[in-house]
Write a protein that holds these residues in place. Sequence first.
Motif, PDB file in Angstrom:
ATOM      1  N   VAL A   1      15.510 -51.954  26.065  1.00 17.97           N
ATOM      2  CA  VAL A   1      16.048 -50.702  25.524  1.00 17.97           C
ATOM      3  C   VAL A   1      16.979 -50.043  26.541  1.00 17.97           C
ATOM      4  N   PRO A   2      18.171 -49.644  26.082  1.00 17.77           N
ATOM      5  CA  PRO A   2      19.053 -48.874  26.969  1.00 17.77           C
ATOM      6  C   PRO A   2      18.448 -47.490  27.227  1.00 17.77           C
ATOM      7  N   MET A   3      18.705 -46.957  28.392  1.00 18.79           N
ATOM      8  CA  MET A   3      18.159 -45.652  28.773  1.00 18.79           C
ATOM      9  C   MET A   3      18.517 -44.573  27.755  1.00 18.79           C
ATOM     10  N   HIS A   4      19.745 -44.568  27.249  1.00 16.35           N
ATOM     11  CA  HIS A   4      20.159 -43.502  26.318  1.00 16.35           C
ATOM     12  C   HIS A   4      19.344 -43.554  25.018  1.00 16.35           C
ATOM     13  N   VAL A   5      18.954 -44.735  24.577  1.00 16.38           N
ATOM     14  CA  VAL A   5      18.129 -44.843  23.366  1.00 16.38           C
ATOM     15  C   VAL A   5      16.735 -44.271  23.639  1.00 16.38           C
ATOM     16  N   LEU A   6      16.199 -44.561  24.808  1.00 18.52           N
ATOM     17  CA  LEU A   6      14.893 -44.019  25.189  1.00 18.52           C
ATOM     18  C   LEU A   6      14.943 -42.499  25.279  1.00 18.52           C
TER      19      LEU A   6
ATOM     20  N   ASP B   1      27.458 -54.869  27.675  1.00 16.24           N
ATOM     21  CA  ASP B   1      28.097 -53.679  28.231  1.00 16.24           C
ATOM     22  C   ASP B   1      27.612 -53.514  29.660  1.00 16.24           C
ATOM     23  N   GLY B   2      28.439 -53.880  30.598  1.00 17.26           N
ATOM     24  CA  GLY B   2      28.065 -53.848  32.008  1.00 17.26           C
ATOM     25  C   GLY B   2      27.692 -52.472  32.530  1.00 17.26           C
TER      26      GLY B   2
ATOM     27  N   ALA C   1      17.680 -54.149  33.975  1.00 14.16           N
ATOM     28  CA  ALA C   1      18.644 -55.253  33.995  1.00 14.16           C
ATOM     29  C   ALA C   1      19.950 -54.748  33.389  1.00 14.16           C
ATOM     30  N   GLN C   2      21.061 -55.234  33.894  1.00 11.89           N
ATOM     31  CA  GLN C   2      22.355 -54.876  33.339  1.00 11.89           C
ATOM     32  C   GLN C   2      22.513 -55.553  31.983  1.00 11.89           C
TER      33      GLN C   2
END
Length: 125
Positions: free
Chosen positions: A37-42, A74-75, A69-70
Amino acid sequence: MRRLHAGVHEKAEVRDRERVGPFGGMVLMAVEEFQPVPMHVLVDHMRRDKSQMTRAVQQLENKGLIARAQSKEDGRAVLLSLTEKGFAVVHQLQGIVGEVVEEQLSPLDADERRQLLALMYKATS
């Protein structure tokens, strides 16, 4: 809801060997649900500000419960997932929640439980 929250808090506090606390436990369970999960979704899912979530994730990462992890797509994005140790903590927390829910539902017979589940399902769909 207060009884459920209090029961979970009481039981988890005794068994919280990793010292993740209530908010840390919620973060771990949310990561488990959506990982990677990307941080923004969390942040959006938990309705917390980014700085509060960043601190919580850093603490959980320092305890070896979350890995970053990257993103390959989207880097700029960082993806969060649970480590083996994190999965073990989530499994323990889920067991505690199950125990508390079972205690709270113990006065209900099988038909009442089915009816409650049907109503809860209807309310969430």
